[in-house]
Design a protein around this motif. Structure first.
Motif, PDB file in Angstrom:
ATOM      1  N   ARG A 567       0.815  -1.212   0.000  1.00  0.00           N
ATOM      2  CA  ARG A 567       0.000   0.000   0.000  1.00  0.00           C
ATOM      3  C   ARG A 567       0.854   1.271   0.000  1.00  0.00           C
ATOM      4  O   ARG A 567       0.657   2.163  -0.840  1.00  0.00           O
ATOM      5  N   ASP A 586       4.700   4.194   9.159  1.00  0.00           N
ATOM      6  CA  ASP A 586       3.504   3.357   9.258  1.00  0.00           C
ATOM      7  C   ASP A 586       3.716   2.182  10.212  1.00  0.00           C
ATOM      8  O   ASP A 586       2.775   1.744  10.877  1.00  0.00           O
ATOM      9  N   SER A 587       4.930   1.692  10.290  1.00  0.00           N
ATOM     10  CA  SER A 587       5.208   0.554  11.172  1.00  0.00           C
ATOM     11  C   SER A 587       5.333   0.974  12.631  1.00  0.00           C
ATOM     12  O   SER A 587       5.120   0.168  13.543  1.00  0.00           O
ATOM     13  N   PRO A 590       0.727   3.855  15.779  1.00  0.00           N
ATOM     14  CA  PRO A 590      -0.540   3.113  15.827  1.00  0.00           C
ATOM     15  C   PRO A 590      -1.581   3.694  14.867  1.00  0.00           C
ATOM     16  O   PRO A 590      -1.563   4.896  14.561  1.00  0.00           O
ATOM     17  N   GLN A 591      -2.491   2.848  14.416  1.00  0.00           N
ATOM     18  CA  GLN A 591      -3.479   3.261  13.424  1.00  0.00           C
ATOM     19  C   GLN A 591      -4.468   4.287  13.959  1.00  0.00           C
ATOM     20  O   GLN A 591      -5.112   4.994  13.181  1.00  0.00           O
ATOM     21  N   ASP A 592      -4.620   4.383  15.273  1.00  0.00           N
ATOM     22  CA  ASP A 592      -5.572   5.332  15.845  1.00  0.00           C
ATOM     23  C   ASP A 592      -4.896   6.538  16.481  1.00  0.00           C
ATOM     24  O   ASP A 592      -5.511   7.287  17.249  1.00  0.00           O
ATOM     25  N   TYR A 609      -2.482   8.584   6.865  1.00  0.00           N
ATOM     26  CA  TYR A 609      -3.724   8.250   7.584  1.00  0.00           C
ATOM     27  C   TYR A 609      -3.789   6.769   7.963  1.00  0.00           C
ATOM     28  O   TYR A 609      -4.573   6.384   8.829  1.00  0.00           O
ATOM     29  N   GLY A 610      -2.998   5.937   7.307  1.00  0.00           N
ATOM     30  CA  GLY A 610      -2.993   4.510   7.614  1.00  0.00           C
ATOM     31  C   GLY A 610      -3.912   3.728   6.713  1.00  0.00           C
ATOM     32  O   GLY A 610      -4.723   4.275   5.969  1.00  0.00           O
ATOM     33  N   ARG A 611      -3.799   2.402   6.799  1.00  0.00           N
ATOM     34  CA  ARG A 611      -4.536   1.547   5.851  1.00  0.00           C
ATOM     35  C   ARG A 611      -6.052   1.643   6.014  1.00  0.00           C
ATOM     36  O   ARG A 611      -6.804   1.376   5.086  1.00  0.00           O
ATOM     37  N   LYS A 612      -6.535   2.005   7.218  1.00  0.00           N
ATOM     38  CA  LYS A 612      -7.973   2.159   7.437  1.00  0.00           C
ATOM     39  C   LYS A 612      -8.379   3.623   7.553  1.00  0.00           C
ATOM     40  O   LYS A 612      -9.509   3.931   7.926  1.00  0.00           O
ATOM     41  N   THR A 614      -7.621   5.890   9.688  1.00  0.00           N
ATOM     42  CA  THR A 614      -8.104   6.162  11.043  1.00  0.00           C
ATOM     43  C   THR A 614      -7.197   7.078  11.856  1.00  0.00           C
ATOM     44  O   THR A 614      -7.579   7.495  12.955  1.00  0.00           O
ATOM     45  N   ARG A 615      -5.990   7.363  11.388  1.00  0.00           N
ATOM     46  CA  ARG A 615      -5.157   8.308  12.134  1.00  0.00           C
ATOM     47  C   ARG A 615      -5.697   9.732  11.959  1.00  0.00           C
ATOM     48  O   ARG A 615      -6.178  10.086  10.894  1.00  0.00           O
TER      49      ARG A 615
END
Length: 675
Positions: A567, A586-587, A590-592, A609-612, A614-615
């Motif tokens: 991605r 990204d690693s 955290p996603q939130d 923003y991340g894969r979902k 959500t950031r």
């Protein structure tokens, strides 16, 4: 809840169909064109209304708003026009039967042409749909602005100015962003829903081209040929899988032209009202519609204002002017131009943006005339390329051989096209960078081998066709507007897809004008030439889609398929040197997490923003406003060394400095943990 959202969406589409049926005549093409205008025309003002109420992030508020909007359209258009009585199902069945009978009756020559065209269109349509559904967006402008904006507006609960890092974050018209937000929220926050309006615009434009051609030529074979030819215009078909905005502007323009030619054919006033609505939506979508005002006026002159007497002219003028004015209050003025005037003193944006990409960069009027004239020749040279074919080495070699005489002509006349650079975003070269012509081709072989020569013949009145003479003036005016209004840009192929909307209609003359007709017996040399152009155009289109390095269906050039690629690697494709830093970010984050951004105008923010998605991102270095304090709610700080000085404990994410010849060199990125 997601099921409820989808149910509401399909009810909305059903209501659009009911309303469109009330407005349109018994024509499938008109039904779909009107439906598209109602879809966008219902969503856009709802976005403007929800923003001051701070309900931009509320899915149910959007649902209630669009239901109310389509209800108002149903009532209003019932007052403005007399509903036609027809069965949509019977109409579809009738058209399918007609299509079978039509194809059966074609000559062998035309059957071969249409089999090639329809086969190519089907292959491209299936491939593009798969790319839309199963790959991530990665266009440059979307990574900095277009897709960054809807996520920020959702996070903020409003579409108000917030001080983005990239100037487009605040200054770009908000119409298409509202459609992005609606599509994303009502789909249950599916990322690929951002592409709904763009992919739909591709097909609506083809339907409109068919409808316009029918209004002009009243020949089904010729009209279908025009629509299939336009789907093979290279930059146009490439934008069908992106979130770039030019394809949407092209759709609005095609709707406008359809309504204008429909008025000429029927003299029904409802088409003037629909044209006014399409005009206002198009102007509210993107400021570059201003460059289309001269050609649109020429078409208006031919279709509306040429009247038998002054009284008729006055009536038509007042109806169209009133429709544009009232629609502009709803669709154009609230989109952001007035706010830009208030904040920046100009409807486009800050002075830096004007100096970079508008007429102000030319300086004096004499220099504008000189450099603009060079741009005319530069763009003509850019048209004369085997785009699509030159994605392969054999096509590149053939293209270079074909253009050698053109290069010699430039050298002989000392036009200095590649030496004068003061009115260029990127200097002109006779052999553009691979990334430029791969990502932003022009019309391909259709343009220089067929359409542009016919346009010239009509413009000079060597071939006579009244509607096409006005269209030739429209093409010349738009070409000149693009050349003189802004610096030379190697990505300008995306703006010429609107010019192509006028140009593709000249293919009607292959079926109606005696000197160009491919329907007359014999003429095998001419028919063979047209057939060769069609074949080359189809091969070019397939190679454009399957060798598009931004979205490869299959591995090529040493790159992975877009369906299987990482991605972050896909989203930093245009700037590969920043991939290591973004992948490391990204690693680690955290996603939130909430992340403060100390970045610059060219930095890609969307991948962060991340894969979902959500950031939460917060810009602290807004464009030309100076550095802001780090907000207390931030968990991390992502920044460039050129913006914030690193301190002990910061993690250096870095940039791959071994890569050379980058379009924009990456920054030295750092990450700071704040909590």
């Amino acid at each position: 809840m997601i099921v409820a959202y989808w149910f509401a969406f399909f009810v909305f589409i059903y209501l659009i169909g009911l309303t469109a049926k009330r407005i349109s005549g018994p024509s499938l093409s008109e039904f779909f064109v009107v439906s598209f205008l109602l879809f966008t025309g219902s969503i856009i003002p709802v976005g403007f209304l929800l923003s001051p109420l701070e309900l931009t992030a509320s899915t149910w508020a959007w649902i209630a708003g669009v239901f109310a909007a389509i209800g108002l359209h149903y009532w209003l258009w019932g007052k403005l026009c007399t509903p036609a009585s027809f069965s949509l199902r019977a109409l579809i069945r009738n058209r399918f039967q007609w299509f079978v009978e039509w194809f059966t009756g074609l000559s062998p020559y035309l059957k071969v042409l249409f089999i090639i065209l329809i086969g190519t269109f089907t292959l491209i349509a299936v491939t593009n749909l798969a790319l839309v559904l199963f790959t991530v967006p990665n266009e440059w402008d979307s990574m900095t602005g277009h897709l960054n904006r809807p996520l920020r507006y959702i996070q903020n609960g409003s579409m108000a100015h917030f001080g983005g890092t990239n100037w487009n974050m605040d200054t770009y018209p908000k119409s298409v962003t509202g459609i992005h937000i609606f599509s994303y929220l009502i789909s249950g926050k599916i990322e690929n829903a951002f592409r709904l309006i763009h992919h739909s615009a591709f097909y609506i434009t083809l339907v409109a081209v068919f409808g316009i051609a029918q209004r002009i030529g009243r020949n089904f074979t010729a009209s279908l040929f025009c629509a299939l030819a336009y789907c093979l215009f290279l930059d146009f078909l490439m934008q069908a899988v992106t979130t770039e905005t030019d394809v949407v502007l092209t759709a609005y323009l095609s709707c406008l032209l359809y309504f204008l030619f429909s008025f000429q054919a029927t003299r029904s006033n409802k088409y003037l009202y629909l044209a006014g609505m399409a005009f206002a939506i198009a102007f509210g979508h993107k400021i570059t519609f201003a460059l289309l005002l001269p050609p649109v006026f020429v078409v208006m002159l031919y279709t509306v204002f040429l009247s038998p007497d002054l009284s008729t002219f006055r009536d038509r003028f007042l109806r169209l002017a009133a429709a544009i004015f009232l629609a502009a209050l709803l669709y154009t003025l609230p989109t952001g131009y007035l706010k830009n005037m208030e904040v920046f003193g100009h409807p486009i944006g800050p002075p830096t943006a004007l100096r970079h990409q508008s007429v102000e960069r030319a300086g004096s009027l004499s220099n504008l005339f000189e450099q603009g004239s060079r741009n005319v020749v530069r763009y003509l040279y850019d048209f004369a390329n085997l785009d699509g074919l030159r994605n392969a080495q054999w096509g590149y070699d053939l293209n270079r051989f074909m253009r050698k005489p053109l290069v010699r002509i430039e050298d002989k006349f000392r036009m200095r096209l590649d030496e004068e650079t003061d009115f260029s975003i990127v200097p002109f070269t006779f052999q553009r960078r691979f990334e430029f012509y791969n990502a932003n081709p022009y019309w391909g072989v259709w343009g220089f081998a067929l359409i542009l020569p016919i346009v010239l013949l009509v413009f000079l009145r060597i071939i006579r066709s009244r509607p096409h003479w006005f269209l030739s003036i429209a093409i010349v005016l738009h070409f000149l507007a693009l050349a003189y209004s802004a610096p030379y840009d190697p990505f300008k192929g995306r703006y010429f897809i609107e010019t192509g909307l006028f140009g593709v209609l000249f293919l009607l003359l292959l079926f109606s004008t005696r000197s160009l007709s491919i329907l007359r017996p014999k003429r095998w040399i001419w028919k063979g030439y047209v057939g060769a152009v069609v074949l080359l155009a189809c091969v070019s289109a397939v190679m454009t889609v399957f060798l598009n390095i931004r979205a490869l269906p299959f591995p090529a050039y040493g790159f992975e398929s877009a369906f299987t690629a990482d991605r972050i690697k896909m989203q930093t494709f245009a700037r590969p040197d920043i991939y290591p830093a973004y992948a490391k970010f990204d690693s680690l984050v955290p996603q939130d997490a909430t992340v403060a951004l100390g970045t610059i105008n060219d930095d890609f923010e969307y991948p962060l923003y991340g894969r979902k998605l959500t950031r939460k991102l917060i810009s602290i270095n807004p464009f030309e406003q100076g550095l802001r304090p780090i907000p207390a709610e931030a968990d991390y700080l992502f920044f460039s060394k050129n913006v914030i000085q690193p301190q002990r404990g910061d993690i250096r994410l870095g940039t791959d400095t071994t890569m050379k010849d980058m379009i924009v060199k990456g920054e030295d990125y750092y990450l700071r943990k704040l909590k």
